[in-house]
Design a protein around this motif. Structure first.
Motif, mmCIF file in Angstrom:
data_model
loop_
_atom_site.group_PDB
_atom_site.id
_atom_site.type_symbol
_atom_site.label_atom_id
_atom_site.label_comp_id
_atom_site.label_asym_id
_atom_site.label_seq_id
_atom_site.Cartn_x
_atom_site.Cartn_y
_atom_site.Cartn_z
ATOM 1 N N LYS A 197 0.738 -1.223 -0.264
ATOM 2 C CA LYS A 197 -0.013 0.111 0.069
ATOM 3 C C LYS A 197 0.703 1.179 -0.303
ATOM 4 O O LYS A 197 2.003 0.936 0.586
ATOM 5 C CB LYS A 197 -1.004 0.316 1.398
ATOM 6 N N MET A 198 0.486 2.413 -0.309
ATOM 7 C CA MET A 198 0.253 3.761 0.193
ATOM 8 C C MET A 198 1.190 4.375 1.387
ATOM 9 O O MET A 198 0.396 3.791 1.852
ATOM 10 C CB MET A 198 0.040 4.849 -1.510
ATOM 11 N N THR A 199 1.694 5.257 1.442
ATOM 12 C CA THR A 199 1.876 5.531 2.793
ATOM 13 C C THR A 199 1.974 7.093 2.300
ATOM 14 O O THR A 199 2.356 7.977 1.432
ATOM 15 C CB THR A 199 3.524 5.638 3.398
ATOM 16 N N GLY A 200 1.399 8.455 3.719
ATOM 17 C CA GLY A 200 1.042 8.825 3.512
ATOM 18 C C GLY A 200 -0.310 9.454 2.090
ATOM 19 O O GLY A 200 -0.774 9.053 1.969
ATOM 20 N N SER A 201 0.127 10.665 1.504
ATOM 21 C CA SER A 201 -0.728 11.150 0.741
ATOM 22 C C SER A 201 0.450 10.361 -0.544
ATOM 23 O O SER A 201 0.201 10.805 -2.068
ATOM 24 C CB SER A 201 -0.529 12.633 0.534
ATOM 25 N N GLY A 202 1.433 9.493 -0.651
ATOM 26 C CA GLY A 202 2.417 9.293 -1.671
ATOM 27 C C GLY A 202 3.547 10.157 -1.855
ATOM 28 O O GLY A 202 3.596 11.235 -0.582
ATOM 29 N N SER A 203 4.160 9.305 -2.755
ATOM 30 C CA SER A 203 4.222 8.869 -3.283
ATOM 31 C C SER A 203 4.838 7.275 -3.469
ATOM 32 O O SER A 203 4.166 6.117 -3.881
ATOM 33 C CB SER A 203 5.148 8.946 -4.446
ATOM 34 N N CYS A 204 5.376 6.207 -2.311
ATOM 35 C CA CYS A 204 5.932 5.582 -1.647
ATOM 36 C C CYS A 204 5.256 4.683 -1.303
ATOM 37 O O CYS A 204 3.978 5.292 -1.189
ATOM 38 C CB CYS A 204 7.212 5.941 -0.785
#
Length: 295
Positions: free
Chosen positions: A235-242
């Motif tokens: 899944k993505m972390t925070g608002s992305g992009s990692c």
């Protein structure tokens, strides 16, 4: 001259991120689990006697006056009336616009180091309240341990998380947070969860509500998630992009890293239970003052 070198500013991952509502002032109400990891930026801090705050190195795309480390130092200086200054040298390893909290963590480590070197004596709670002026994620990095967060991210409760390894992919784009939160497609009414349910409630989908919007706007993020999903719950972390995926064994993470396509920067990181600045500050760290055992 008093100084602290190699001060770690660790990254964070959002193990889930739910948007549960929106306040009258436009800020979104969130629930999330913040996880510290051992991938860090590093900061060297040297005390100046003339009161000047100086960043000593260039960082591409970040003018010194708008850099969060400079803003954090000036905020602490103003708040405490301290007459001392500082030279700040920041070595970036965390991607900007990646959702891993790099700028917020850098600011928090600046506050921790200067509160120590300037002997301004702020306790954890006061430092966290001050840090909220710099961004909603900054107080978490001063909290000292992993946390279940609510509100706009500033209401924190200690959280025990699994001792795992993560593979993290950088999709090669910077995702602007305002673009995600302003999207009409963003889900803003996820049912609130309880800290006691995380992560054991199998009936609950521990997702990132921002991920669908980010994937629609940035296909590179979607591609990275699709690839990493071969190996687990990516899944993505925070608002992305990692994007990231957890593994129980380091060897499993290593095997996945060997398979990552060359178009992405990738790395592994270990889950931390405590902020690594505790070791740097020793017996004078703010977490011991707050009664936390930081082993």
């Amino acid at each position: 001259m008093r100084r602290l070198d190699n001060c770690p500013a660790p990254a964070k991952l959002n193990l889930f991120l739910h948007v549960t509502g929106r306040r009258a002032d436009g800020y979104h109400l969130l629930q999330t689990a913040f996880q510290l990891i051992d991938r860090c930026d590093y900061l060297d801090v040297e005390v100046r006697e003339d009161g000047q705050i100086c960043r000593t190195n260039d960082i591409e795309g970040v003018p010194a006056d708008s850099d969060l480390i400079v803003r954090a130092a000036r905020l602490l200086q103003t708040h405490t009336g301290c007459q001392l200054g500082a030279n700040l040298t920041l070595r970036k390893h965390l991607p900007m616009g990646g959702g891993v909290g790099g700028g917020s963590s850098d600011a928090a480590t600046t506050l921790l180091a200067l509160n120590h070197l300037w002997e301004t004596g702020l306790q954890r709670e006061e430092l966290m309240r001050l840090a909220l002026q710099l961004g909603a994620d900054v107080p978490f990095f001063l909290f000292g341990e992993n946390a279940f967060a609510e509100g706009v991210g500033e209401e924190l409760q200690a959280l025990t998380t699994p001792d795992v390894w993560f593979v993290v992919l950088e999709p090669g784009v910077q995702v602007p947070t305002p673009a995600i939160f302003s999207a009409k497609e963003l889900t803003r009414d996820t049912k609130p969860v309880r800290i006691a349910d995380f992560p054991g409630d199998a009936k609950q989908t521990w997702k990132n509500d921002l991920q669908t919007v980010a994937c629609a706007l940035f296909p590179q993020v979607d591609a990275a998630i699709q690839w990493l999903s071969q190996y687990g719950d990516a899944k993505m972390t925070g608002s992305g992009s990692c994007v990231f995926c957890a593994f129980v064994e380091e060897s499993a993470a290593e095997q996945v890293l060997k398979q990552v396509p060359d178009r992405w920067v990738s790395w592994k990181a270990k889950a931390l239970s405590r902020h690594p600045m505790a070791q740097k500050l020793g017996s004078k760290n703010i977490w011991l003052e707050a009664g936390l055992t930081l082993k």
